[in-house]
Design a protein around this motif. Sequence first.
Motif, PDB file in Angstrom:
ATOM      1  N   LYS A   1       1.341  31.629 -30.780  1.00  0.00           N
ATOM      2  CA  LYS A   1       2.484  31.228 -31.605  1.00  0.00           C
ATOM      3  C   LYS A   1       2.722  32.247 -32.711  1.00  0.00           C
ATOM      4  N   GLY A   2       3.988  32.595 -32.878  1.00  0.00           N
ATOM      5  CA  GLY A   2       4.352  33.550 -33.913  1.00  0.00           C
ATOM      6  C   GLY A   2       4.244  34.994 -33.475  1.00  0.00           C
ATOM      7  N   ARG A   3       3.612  35.243 -32.330  1.00  0.00           N
ATOM      8  CA  ARG A   3       3.466  36.612 -31.825  1.00  0.00           C
ATOM      9  C   ARG A   3       4.207  36.826 -30.516  1.00  0.00           C
ATOM     10  N   PHE A   4       4.235  35.804 -29.664  1.00  0.00           N
ATOM     11  CA  PHE A   4       4.884  35.900 -28.355  1.00  0.00           C
ATOM     12  C   PHE A   4       6.186  35.113 -28.369  1.00  0.00           C
ATOM     13  N   THR A   5       7.161  35.601 -27.609  1.00  0.00           N
ATOM     14  CA  THR A   5       8.439  34.911 -27.460  1.00  0.00           C
ATOM     15  C   THR A   5       8.822  34.885 -25.993  1.00  0.00           C
ATOM     16  N   ILE A   6       9.107  33.694 -25.488  1.00  0.00           N
ATOM     17  CA  ILE A   6       9.557  33.554 -24.110  1.00  0.00           C
ATOM     18  C   ILE A   6      11.071  33.391 -24.101  1.00  0.00           C
ATOM     19  N   SER A   7      11.717  34.011 -23.125  1.00  0.00           N
ATOM     20  CA  SER A   7      13.163  33.897 -22.996  1.00  0.00           C
ATOM     21  C   SER A   7      13.515  34.002 -21.523  1.00  0.00           C
ATOM     22  N   LYS A   8      14.774  33.730 -21.207  1.00  0.00           N
ATOM     23  CA  LYS A   8      15.179  33.787 -19.804  1.00  0.00           C
ATOM     24  C   LYS A   8      16.624  34.180 -19.672  1.00  0.00           C
ATOM     25  N   ASP A   9      16.955  34.734 -18.524  1.00  0.00           N
ATOM     26  CA  ASP A   9      18.317  35.107 -18.175  1.00  0.00           C
ATOM     27  C   ASP A   9      18.620  34.402 -16.863  1.00  0.00           C
ATOM     28  N   ASN A  10      19.361  33.316 -16.946  1.00  0.00           N
ATOM     29  CA  ASN A  10      19.616  32.520 -15.744  1.00  0.00           C
ATOM     30  C   ASN A  10      20.420  33.304 -14.709  1.00  0.00           C
ATOM     31  N   ALA A  11      21.320  34.135 -15.160  1.00  0.00           N
ATOM     32  CA  ALA A  11      22.143  34.908 -14.233  1.00  0.00           C
ATOM     33  C   ALA A  11      21.291  35.858 -13.396  1.00  0.00           C
ATOM     34  N   LYS A  12      20.207  36.333 -13.993  1.00  0.00           N
ATOM     35  CA  LYS A  12      19.310  37.249 -13.292  1.00  0.00           C
ATOM     36  C   LYS A  12      18.101  36.537 -12.708  1.00  0.00           C
ATOM     37  N   ASN A  13      18.010  35.232 -12.923  1.00  0.00           N
ATOM     38  CA  ASN A  13      16.860  34.464 -12.440  1.00  0.00           C
ATOM     39  C   ASN A  13      15.554  35.101 -12.918  1.00  0.00           C
ATOM     40  N   THR A  14      15.539  35.485 -14.173  1.00  0.00           N
ATOM     41  CA  THR A  14      14.411  36.236 -14.723  1.00  0.00           C
ATOM     42  C   THR A  14      13.928  35.602 -16.021  1.00  0.00           C
ATOM     43  N   VAL A  15      12.620  35.551 -16.178  1.00  0.00           N
ATOM     44  CA  VAL A  15      12.014  35.072 -17.413  1.00  0.00           C
ATOM     45  C   VAL A  15      11.219  36.218 -18.031  1.00  0.00           C
ATOM     46  N   TYR A  16      11.210  36.285 -19.349  1.00  0.00           N
ATOM     47  CA  TYR A  16      10.560  37.366 -20.078  1.00  0.00           C
ATOM     48  C   TYR A  16       9.495  36.816 -21.030  1.00  0.00           C
ATOM     49  N   LEU A  17       8.537  37.654 -21.343  1.00  0.00           N
ATOM     50  CA  LEU A  17       7.557  37.316 -22.370  1.00  0.00           C
ATOM     51  C   LEU A  17       7.408  38.537 -23.268  1.00  0.00           C
ATOM     52  N   GLN A  18       7.980  38.450 -24.464  1.00  0.00           N
ATOM     53  CA  GLN A  18       7.852  39.506 -25.452  1.00  0.00           C
ATOM     54  C   GLN A  18       6.562  39.267 -26.228  1.00  0.00           C
ATOM     55  N   MET A  19       5.663  40.235 -26.186  1.00  0.00           N
ATOM     56  CA  MET A  19       4.359  40.091 -26.830  1.00  0.00           C
ATOM     57  C   MET A  19       4.232  41.117 -27.940  1.00  0.00           C
ATOM     58  N   ASN A  20       4.140  40.632 -29.162  1.00  0.00           N
ATOM     59  CA  ASN A  20       3.977  41.491 -30.332  1.00  0.00           C
ATOM     60  C   ASN A  20       2.625  41.228 -30.988  1.00  0.00           C
ATOM     61  N   GLY A  21       2.185  42.155 -31.782  1.00  0.00           N
ATOM     62  CA  GLY A  21       0.917  41.961 -32.482  1.00  0.00           C
ATOM     63  C   GLY A  21      -0.241  41.684 -31.554  1.00  0.00           C
ATOM     64  N   LEU A  22      -0.290  42.433 -30.458  1.00  0.00           N
ATOM     65  CA  LEU A  22      -1.311  42.163 -29.447  1.00  0.00           C
ATOM     66  C   LEU A  22      -2.715  42.381 -29.995  1.00  0.00           C
ATOM     67  N   LYS A  23      -3.615  41.532 -29.522  1.00  0.00           N
ATOM     68  CA  LYS A  23      -5.016  41.559 -29.930  1.00  0.00           C
ATOM     69  C   LYS A  23      -5.893  41.799 -28.697  1.00  0.00           C
ATOM     70  N   PRO A  24      -7.091  42.316 -28.879  1.00  0.00           N
ATOM     71  CA  PRO A  24      -7.973  42.507 -27.724  1.00  0.00           C
ATOM     72  C   PRO A  24      -8.185  41.222 -26.928  1.00  0.00           C
ATOM     73  N   GLU A  25      -8.174  40.079 -27.607  1.00  0.00           N
ATOM     74  CA  GLU A  25      -8.375  38.805 -26.896  1.00  0.00           C
ATOM     75  C   GLU A  25      -7.173  38.390 -26.058  1.00  0.00           C
ATOM     76  N   ASP A  26      -6.086  39.138 -26.154  1.00  0.00           N
ATOM     77  CA  ASP A  26      -4.936  38.898 -25.283  1.00  0.00           C
ATOM     78  C   ASP A  26      -5.114  39.595 -23.929  1.00  0.00           C
ATOM     79  N   THR A  27      -6.162  40.384 -23.791  1.00  0.00           N
ATOM     80  CA  THR A  27      -6.427  41.052 -22.516  1.00  0.00           C
ATOM     81  C   THR A  27      -6.621  40.019 -21.417  1.00  0.00           C
ATOM     82  N   ALA A  28      -5.824  40.136 -20.358  1.00  0.00           N
ATOM     83  CA  ALA A  28      -5.851  39.149 -19.282  1.00  0.00           C
ATOM     84  C   ALA A  28      -4.907  39.581 -18.172  1.00  0.00           C
ATOM     85  N   VAL A  29      -5.034  38.901 -17.046  1.00  0.00           N
ATOM     86  CA  VAL A  29      -4.011  38.982 -16.012  1.00  0.00           C
ATOM     87  C   VAL A  29      -3.000  37.879 -16.311  1.00  0.00           C
TER      88      VAL A  29
END
Length: 118
Positions: free
Chosen positions: A64-92
């Motif tokens: 919360k406060g670092r990641f933002t989810i958004s979507k474009d219905n016309a493109k059938n696409t969802v996004y995840l903007q990740m800011n302030g990344l931390k080592p503990e965000d390392t993942a698949v």
Amino acid sequence: VQLQASGGGSVQAGGSLTLSCAASGRTFRGYTLGWFRQPPGEEREFVAGITWTALRSTYADSVKGRFTISKDNAKNTVYLQMNGLKPEDTAVYYCVADPRTLSSPTYWGQGTLVTVSS
């Protein structure tokens, strides 16, 4: 049905990445879309979700406060903007879709690896 995720990579702590997930093979109109992640050696966990109308989005407390989810219905696409990344965000990171909620998503994409170095 296919969810194609992209945008993963390596970044230093404090950096940013944007993940994208394009859905194909069916319409996801009315579906809830989102992201899960699986850190090395750990269980998969919920990251963020967004309703089809985009009127409601939810986040794990850890992002919360670092990641933002958004979507474009016309493109059938969802996004995840990740800011302030931390080592503990390392993942698949996996994009997911479900006709109702993300408590147990029906559709899963292939993962994209995000590595955050300190």
